[in-house]
Design a protein around this motif. Structure first.
Motif, PDB file in Angstrom:
ATOM      1  N   LYS A  29       0.832  -1.202   0.000  1.00  0.00           N
ATOM      2  CA  LYS A  29       0.000   0.000   0.000  1.00  0.00           C
ATOM      3  C   LYS A  29       0.870   1.256   0.000  1.00  0.00           C
ATOM      4  CE  LYS A  29      -3.540  -2.354   2.768  1.00  0.00           C
ATOM      5  NZ  LYS A  29      -4.203  -2.397   4.106  1.00  0.00           N
ATOM      6  N   ARG A  30       1.884   1.249   0.867  1.00  0.00           N
ATOM      7  CA  ARG A  30       2.771   2.410   0.969  1.00  0.00           C
ATOM      8  C   ARG A  30       3.528   2.645  -0.338  1.00  0.00           C
ATOM      9  NH1 ARG A  30       7.772   2.090   4.982  1.00  0.00           N
ATOM     10  NH2 ARG A  30       6.234   0.885   6.146  1.00  0.00           N
ATOM     11  N   TYR A  35       4.553   5.598  -5.538  1.00  0.00           N
ATOM     12  CA  TYR A  35       4.630   5.709  -6.996  1.00  0.00           C
ATOM     13  C   TYR A  35       3.682   6.791  -7.515  1.00  0.00           C
ATOM     14  CZ  TYR A  35       7.252   1.276  -7.256  1.00  0.00           C
ATOM     15  OH  TYR A  35       8.199   0.280  -7.129  1.00  0.00           O
ATOM     16  N   LEU A  36       2.476   6.841  -6.991  1.00  0.00           N
ATOM     17  CA  LEU A  36       1.510   7.831  -7.461  1.00  0.00           C
ATOM     18  C   LEU A  36       1.946   9.243  -7.090  1.00  0.00           C
ATOM     19  CD1 LEU A  36      -1.882   6.041  -6.695  1.00  0.00           C
ATOM     20  CD2 LEU A  36      -0.553   6.037  -8.804  1.00  0.00           C
ATOM     21  N   GLU A  37       2.474   9.399  -5.895  1.00  0.00           N
ATOM     22  CA  GLU A  37       2.953  10.723  -5.464  1.00  0.00           C
ATOM     23  C   GLU A  37       4.122  11.204  -6.306  1.00  0.00           C
ATOM     24  OE1 GLU A  37       3.932  10.122  -1.403  1.00  0.00           O
ATOM     25  OE2 GLU A  37       1.843   9.921  -0.743  1.00  0.00           O
ATOM     26  N   ARG A 262      17.749  -1.709  -6.357  1.00  0.00           N
ATOM     27  CA  ARG A 262      16.492  -0.978  -6.477  1.00  0.00           C
ATOM     28  C   ARG A 262      15.687  -1.056  -5.181  1.00  0.00           C
ATOM     29  NH1 ARG A 262      13.338  -2.098 -11.785  1.00  0.00           N
ATOM     30  NH2 ARG A 262      15.029  -0.736 -12.478  1.00  0.00           N
ATOM     31  N   LYS A 263      15.595  -2.239  -4.614  1.00  0.00           N
ATOM     32  CA  LYS A 263      14.808  -2.386  -3.393  1.00  0.00           C
ATOM     33  C   LYS A 263      15.477  -1.680  -2.211  1.00  0.00           C
ATOM     34  CE  LYS A 263      11.765  -6.046  -3.350  1.00  0.00           C
ATOM     35  NZ  LYS A 263      11.341  -7.432  -3.018  1.00  0.00           N
ATOM     36  N   ARG A 269      14.238   5.307   0.778  1.00  0.00           N
ATOM     37  CA  ARG A 269      13.310   6.405   0.489  1.00  0.00           C
ATOM     38  C   ARG A 269      12.005   6.270   1.281  1.00  0.00           C
ATOM     39  NH1 ARG A 269      12.470   8.422  -5.413  1.00  0.00           N
ATOM     40  NH2 ARG A 269      12.395  10.390  -4.247  1.00  0.00           N
ATOM     41  N   GLY A 270      11.910   5.229   2.082  1.00  0.00           N
ATOM     42  CA  GLY A 270      10.745   5.049   2.931  1.00  0.00           C
ATOM     43  C   GLY A 270       9.543   4.428   2.254  1.00  0.00           C
ATOM     44  N   ALA A 271       9.734   3.872   1.056  1.00  0.00           N
ATOM     45  CA  ALA A 271       8.611   3.326   0.301  1.00  0.00           C
ATOM     46  C   ALA A 271       8.257   1.910   0.734  1.00  0.00           C
ATOM     47  CB  ALA A 271       8.920   3.347  -1.194  1.00  0.00           C
TER      48      ALA A 271
END
Length: 307
Positions: A29-30, A35-37, A262-263, A269-271
């Motif tokens: 969810k986060r 990604y949308l932000e 990448r991960k 980045r807190g994602a």
């Protein structure tokens, strides 16, 4: 639904796991909101870089449901459905579309070698799915070992109008991209072309006629800047920003180890809550971490200079 005019940045979503390897739906969810932000025009889930092959069928649907519920119709979601057999491919495709997906992405099976085999395969895929399922054809010879000629792609597109998008990941592939757009100008049907390979050639691909990117680089806001800047004639300005990101793009584009980088960046980045790559998969060593530290520090410094 996606169509032959679809453009922008479709971020290929990572699949978050906990530190012990379980599917992490809270991080999903986060990550989706992240990604949308950061400017995603759409999302692609259950792709190769999303570790789809390491998920159980139940996990795949659970992850898909979580992403679709979080997106809530704000952007289209494409679902990777590639499978060795058409029964499994059709089943996942129809379940994805019933849940609200905007289309499905299908890569060729690795045993296909001739144009006749490739055209025959996509004919069977489209017959199995029916005409109402929009399809993305994934052309990724470096990973799949399957080569599409321009003529072969044009034949597939002409025979199967439900294939509305090409995920272009040939390398080198600028000449192929240009040839496809030249054929379109000469009367061939149009398809949307979104490019991959971590965005490694994005400005050049936009110049040759790409409609955008479909890749998972951990700074999707840069991809969005480049795509939009190239569309409005500001390539030089956005290419300076792109160039600042190139060292990190190179780290992420490496076969195998790139996903771990990448991960780790998404984690920093807190994602996502953990950078875990499900086994079998790569793990960063101390020297890798040091290289990433230096690369991110240089990126931050250069972006500050450009700002």
């Amino acid at each position: 639904m996606i169509d032959n005019q679809t453009s922008g940045v479709f971020v290929i979503s990572a699949t978050p796991f906990t530190a012990d390897g379980a599917l992490d739906l809270e991080s999903a969810k986060r990550l989706t909101e992240f990604y949308l932000e950061k400017g995603a025009s759409g999302l692609t889930v259950l792709g190769m870089m999303g570790e789809a092959a390491k998920l159980t069928p139940e996990e795949s649907l659970s992850f898909l449901d979580t992403v679709l519920a979080t997106v809530a119709g704000r952007v289209p979601v494409v679902v990777g459905v590639s499978a060795p057999g058409l029964v499994a491919l059709r089943s996942l495709s129809l379940q994805a579309m019933e849940r609200g997906a905007a289309g499905v992405m299908v890569a060729p099976t690795p045993n296909l070698r001739t144009d006749a085999q490739l055209t025959g395969y996509y004919r069977m895929v489209c017959e199995a799915l029916g005409p109402d399922v929009p399809v993305v054809l994934q052309d990724f010879p470096l990973a799949l070992g399957v080569q599409f000629s321009v003529d072969c792609l044009l034949q597939i597109f002409a025979e199967n109008p439900q294939i509305v998008m090409l995920k272009h990941e040939d390398w080198p592939g600028l000449a192929k991209l240009g040839a496809l757009r030249t054929a379109e100008e000469a009367g061939a049907g149009r398809v949307s072309i979104l490019v991959g390979n971590g965005g490694l050639f994005l400005p050049q691909e936009m110049e040759r006629g790409a409609d955008g990117a479909m890749t998972g680089y951990a700074f999707p806001e840069m991809l969005a800047q480049v795509v939009e800047g190239c569309k409005i004639g500001k390539r030089d300005a956005v290419e300076d920003i792109f160039d600042a990101h190139l060292p990190l793009i190179r780290l992420e584009t490496q076969p195998g180890l790139g996903l771990a980088f990448r991960k780790e960046v998404l984690f920093r980045r807190g994602a996502i809550a953990s950078p875990f790559v499900r086994r079998p998969g790569p793990k960063l060593e101390a020297a890798d971490m040091a290289e990433l530290d230096r690369t991110l520090a240089r990126l931050e410094k250069r972006l500050a200079e450009l700002a």
